[in-house]
Design an enzyme around this catalytic site. Sequence first.
Site, short mmCIF file in Angstrom:
data_model
loop_
_atom_site.label_atom_id
_atom_site.label_comp_id
_atom_site.label_asym_id
_atom_site.label_seq_id
_atom_site.Cartn_x
_atom_site.Cartn_y
_atom_site.Cartn_z
N ALA A 64 45.15 32.64 31.31
CA ALA A 64 45.76 33.51 30.29
C ALA A 64 46.88 34.32 30.92
O ALA A 64 46.83 34.67 32.11
CB ALA A 64 44.69 34.45 29.73
N GLY A 107 41.80 30.53 32.04
CA GLY A 107 42.06 29.69 30.87
C GLY A 107 42.54 28.29 31.26
O GLY A 107 42.32 27.33 30.52
N GLU A 110 39.51 26.48 31.82
CA GLU A 110 38.88 26.25 30.51
C GLU A 110 39.57 25.09 29.78
O GLU A 110 38.92 24.27 29.13
CB GLU A 110 38.93 27.53 29.66
CG GLU A 110 37.98 28.60 30.21
CD GLU A 110 38.17 29.95 29.52
OE1 GLU A 110 39.29 30.48 29.55
OE2 GLU A 110 37.19 30.47 28.96
N GLU A 130 38.67 35.68 36.63
CA GLU A 130 38.81 36.81 35.70
C GLU A 130 38.07 38.05 36.17
O GLU A 130 38.47 39.17 35.87
CB GLU A 130 38.28 36.42 34.30
CG GLU A 130 39.13 35.39 33.58
CD GLU A 130 38.69 33.96 33.84
OE1 GLU A 130 38.04 33.70 34.89
OE2 GLU A 130 38.98 33.12 33.00
C1 HXC Z 1 50.87 35.86 34.15
C2 HXC Z 1 51.07 34.92 36.22
C3 HXC Z 1 49.74 34.48 36.18
C4 HXC Z 1 48.98 34.77 35.01
C5 HXC Z 1 50.60 33.89 38.06
N1 HXC Z 1 51.56 34.52 37.41
N2 HXC Z 1 49.46 33.85 37.34
N3 HXC Z 1 51.63 35.61 35.22
N4 HXC Z 1 49.60 35.47 34.04
N5 HXC Z 1 47.71 34.37 34.84
C6 HXC Z 1 52.94 34.78 37.85
C7 HXC Z 1 52.99 35.91 38.86
O1 HXC Z 1 53.01 37.16 38.23
C8 HXC Z 1 54.30 35.60 39.56
O2 HXC Z 1 55.40 36.01 38.76
C9 HXC Z 1 54.31 34.08 39.61
O3 HXC Z 1 53.44 33.66 38.55
C10 HXC Z 1 53.79 33.53 40.91
O4 HXC Z 1 52.56 34.15 41.22
P1 HXC Z 1 52.26 34.80 42.67
O5 HXC Z 1 51.03 35.61 42.53
O6 HXC Z 1 53.48 35.46 43.21
O7 HXC Z 1 52.00 33.47 43.50
P2 HXC Z 1 50.89 33.17 44.62
O8 HXC Z 1 50.81 34.30 45.61
O9 HXC Z 1 51.20 31.80 45.13
O10 HXC Z 1 49.50 33.16 43.83
C11 HXC Z 1 49.26 32.24 42.80
C12 HXC Z 1 47.96 32.61 42.02
C13 HXC Z 1 48.05 34.11 41.58
C14 HXC Z 1 46.76 32.39 42.93
C15 HXC Z 1 47.86 31.65 40.83
O11 HXC Z 1 49.28 34.32 40.88
C16 HXC Z 1 46.92 34.54 40.71
O12 HXC Z 1 45.84 34.84 41.21
N6 HXC Z 1 47.19 34.61 39.42
C17 HXC Z 1 46.22 35.13 38.44
C18 HXC Z 1 45.18 34.11 38.11
C19 HXC Z 1 44.15 34.64 37.14
O13 HXC Z 1 43.57 35.74 37.34
N7 HXC Z 1 43.87 33.88 36.07
C20 HXC Z 1 42.93 34.27 35.04
C21 HXC Z 1 43.65 35.02 33.93
S1 HXC Z 1 42.53 35.64 32.75
P3 HXC Z 1 56.53 37.00 39.31
O14 HXC Z 1 57.39 37.23 38.11
O15 HXC Z 1 55.84 38.20 39.82
O16 HXC Z 1 57.18 36.19 40.38
C22 HXC Z 1 42.08 34.30 31.82
C23 HXC Z 1 41.09 34.51 30.71
C24 HXC Z 1 41.04 35.92 30.20
O17 HXC Z 1 42.51 33.21 31.98
C25 HXC Z 1 39.99 36.12 29.16
C26 HXC Z 1 40.40 35.56 27.83
C27 HXC Z 1 39.36 35.69 26.77
#
Ligand code: HXC
Length: 254
Positions: A64, A107, A110, A130
């Site tokens: 997400a 997501g 998922e 998450e």
């Molecule tokens: C928005 C995201 C993102 C996300 C990465 N980016 N994941 N933006 N939403 N989920 C963006 C970062 O902000 C960054 O943009 C660019 O992508 C690269 O990410 P980095 O962190 O700089 O890269 P890296 O260090 O290589 O790490 C990659 C990563 C990390 C491991 C994927 O970004 C990460 O942990 N992302 C979050 C993953 C996460 O928590 N997913 C679950 C989301 S919640 P900028 O502009 O800063 O360069 C979900 C469900 C929620 O899915 C519940 C719903 C009901």
Amino acid sequence: MKNIIVSRPQPAVMLITLNRPKAFNALSKALLVEVATALKDAEGEDEVRAVVIAGNERAFSAGADIKEMPESDMPMWAEADRLKSWKTIEGFPKPVVAAVTGWALGGGCELTMLSDIVIAGENARFGTPEVNIAAFSGDGGTQRLPRAIGKTRAMLMALTGEPIDARTACDWGLAAEVAPTDRTVERALEIAAKIAEMSPLAAQMIKAEILMSYEKPLDESLSLERKLLLWQTEDHDEGIAAFVEKRKPEFKGR
Ligand code: HXC
């Protein structure tokens, strides 16, 4: 479409490539709506018999879009368009193959679980991080993950947020095969093409019946399976005739 690329590498196979590379294919509302729209098109087009969903080498999808999450007010996951899009993905009746390279988180993970067959590239990493943002896999993940890999492994992934690699995902049942990273999409397309040769009626019935095993108690799904056995289609007649006549069947989806 701004957030996905839809192509037809073969007439019977639609390829949906998630295309927000700068955001690691985070599932913004706009992206989800586009995926749902493409799937509705695929459902309406008889010629399309299977769909492949892919990302890019660094990320299938990082989940997400965290930047769309408001700090207060209505949670973004309760938005109607978002929920409707997930429902469309969930209810899509034709076979879907996911080609997973790089991150499949939250997501994104998922979405792989809503796909029917998952091919993991060697560099794939599956995870439900998450918990790191005090959330959980609320688009079906808390329910589908334990069904796919069992309780203790699901707890390990969801409570620590630690990702697993492609081989582990395959061993645990989140993926069917591991492919070389640069051949993952090709392999998924190969599988989709194979499925596209089959009767589309049979393929959709098989998908529906296998998914029933996740949704219904066994006695109910077994009796539904028995009822569905009463089907008679031209494709089935053609399959039998082709076998007897030692030729390739020509399925028409009737
Ligand atoms: C928005 C995201 C993102 C996300 C990465 N980016 N994941 N933006 N939403 N989920 C963006 C970062 O902000 C960054 O943009 C660019 O992508 C690269 O990410 P980095 O962190 O700089 O890269 P890296 O260090 O290589 O790490 C990659 C990563 C990390 C491991 C994927 O970004 C990460 O942990 N992302 C979050 C993953 C996460 O928590 N997913 C679950 C989301 S919640 P900028 O502009 O800063 O360069 C979900 C469900 C929620 O899915 C519940 C719903 C009901």
